[in-house]
Enzyme design. Structure first.
Site, mmCIF file in Angstrom:
data_model
loop_
_atom_site.group_PDB
_atom_site.id
_atom_site.type_symbol
_atom_site.label_atom_id
_atom_site.label_comp_id
_atom_site.label_asym_id
_atom_site.label_seq_id
_atom_site.Cartn_x
_atom_site.Cartn_y
_atom_site.Cartn_z
ATOM 1 N N SER A 101 0.818 -1.418 -0.071
ATOM 2 C CA SER A 101 0.079 0.104 0.108
ATOM 3 C C SER A 101 0.984 1.354 0.026
ATOM 4 O O SER A 101 2.086 1.135 0.490
ATOM 5 C CB SER A 101 -0.923 -0.115 1.283
ATOM 6 O OG SER A 101 -1.674 1.396 1.505
ATOM 7 N N TYR A 126 -2.646 -0.246 10.209
ATOM 8 C CA TYR A 126 -2.609 -0.735 8.526
ATOM 9 C C TYR A 126 -1.091 -0.650 7.938
ATOM 10 O O TYR A 126 -0.868 -1.652 7.201
ATOM 11 C CB TYR A 126 -3.940 -0.108 7.903
ATOM 12 C CG TYR A 126 -3.896 -0.262 6.417
ATOM 13 C CD1 TYR A 126 -4.216 -1.586 6.072
ATOM 14 C CD2 TYR A 126 -3.712 0.572 5.613
ATOM 15 C CE1 TYR A 126 -4.376 -1.869 4.429
ATOM 16 C CE2 TYR A 126 -3.544 0.217 4.179
ATOM 17 C CZ TYR A 126 -4.100 -0.932 3.735
ATOM 18 O OH TYR A 126 -4.056 -1.479 2.432
#
Length: 298
Positions: A101, A126
């Site tokens: 990501s 995350y």
């Protein structure tokens, strides 16, 4: 082709099942409902099927949800990914491609973000789990010569996207005359990347084949549009194509959010001879056409 997903209730499962219905139309596609955290299930699937390439796009996504339910990120993104690596090592498979990501860049001041930049200061759990995935993959590549490629996706949007992402979330609010929570007063920029460009990039990386020993069997790419767009402009385009005005609730920057994402994609372009080409105007036009059709709007 074999697919696995646990169809959890992080968001409306009807959208997930509708997506799955499209895949099931293909005769060479089979599906198993299950979780990556179930090592016994994964091992049996790897043993029973002739698997040579694994594309792992599964994860517990979302920055904000990680503040509410951190354990789901530990289980899905760390335990689940470790299980994938173990099964790929035992098979062994020819190439593991996995989703990372743009969140790993945190609030790095350098722009655009390059895969050679330091990414050891994540600002959300995350992001920390996605960076951990990259480290885990590198370790397996180094020790076991397992070819792995990590993809740092930059704000993917388009038809069939997640409803907690800006495109669908904002569109739902607009058509229902509900307020949109706009953080940092809309003065954030995102490198919005249209789904078709993401798919083409992944497909070309599969065709290109695994990284060689010259790069330690491990490679990372940015998958982005290289065109950051201010959030306020993104909302204005949604308003234009939905023909409705948004109700904005302007708020300060939220913990875990970054001010700007901007992908350096030179290495991707050099290696697969492809650069994402969908402009934000074209992408929003395509997205809203799908959105209105899916929602049965006039």
């Amino acid at each position: 082709m074999l697919g696995i997903d646990n169809i959890n209730d992080y968001y409306d499962t009807s959208l997930k099942l509708d997506r799955l219905g499209i895949l099931k139309r293909h005769q060479n596609f089979s599906f198993v409902r299950g979780s990556l955290e179930n090592l016994e299930l994964l091992e049996s699937l790897f043993e029973q099927n002739d698997i040579d390439i694994v594309v792992n796009l599964a994860a517990q996504p979302g920055v904000r949800y990680s503040f509410k339910n951190p354990q789901s990120y530990i289980q899905s993104n760390l335990v689940g990914f470790a299980n994938i690596l173990e099964c790929c090592k035992k098979q062994p498979i020819k190439h593991l491609i996995y989703a990372s990501s743009s969140s790993v860049y945190g609030n790095n001041k350098k722009a655009p973000s390059s895969v050679t930049d330091r990414v050891d200061q994540p600002i959300s759990l995350y992001a920390a789990t996605k960076k951990a995935n990259e480290l885990m993959a590198y370790t397996y590549s180094h020790i076991y010569k397992l070819p792995t490629t990590g993809l740092r996706f930059f704000t993917v949007y388009g038809p069939w996207g997640r409803p907690d992402m800006a495109a669908i979330k904002f569109s739902n609010a607009i058509i229902n005359h509900q307020p949109i929570e706009v953080y940092n007063y809309g003065k954030m920029k995102r490198d919005f990347t249209y789904i078709d460009d993401v798919i083409e990039s992944v497909f070309r990386l599969i065709k290109k084949g695994p990284p060689s020993e010259a790069v330690s069997f491990h490679k990372i790419y940015n998958i982005g549009n290289h065109q950051p767009v201010e959030l306020n402009n993104f909302i204005q385009l949604l308003e234009k194509h939905l023909d409705k005005k948004a109700v904005l609730k302007l708020l300060p920057l939220q913990p875990g959010e970054v001010l700007e994402t901007f992908a350096d994609i030179e290495e991707l372009a050099n290696d697969i001879n492809y650069t994402p080409t969908t402009t934000i105007e074209e992408g929003i036009n395509k997205f809203t056409k799908w959105f209105k059709a899916y929602k049965k709007l006039p």
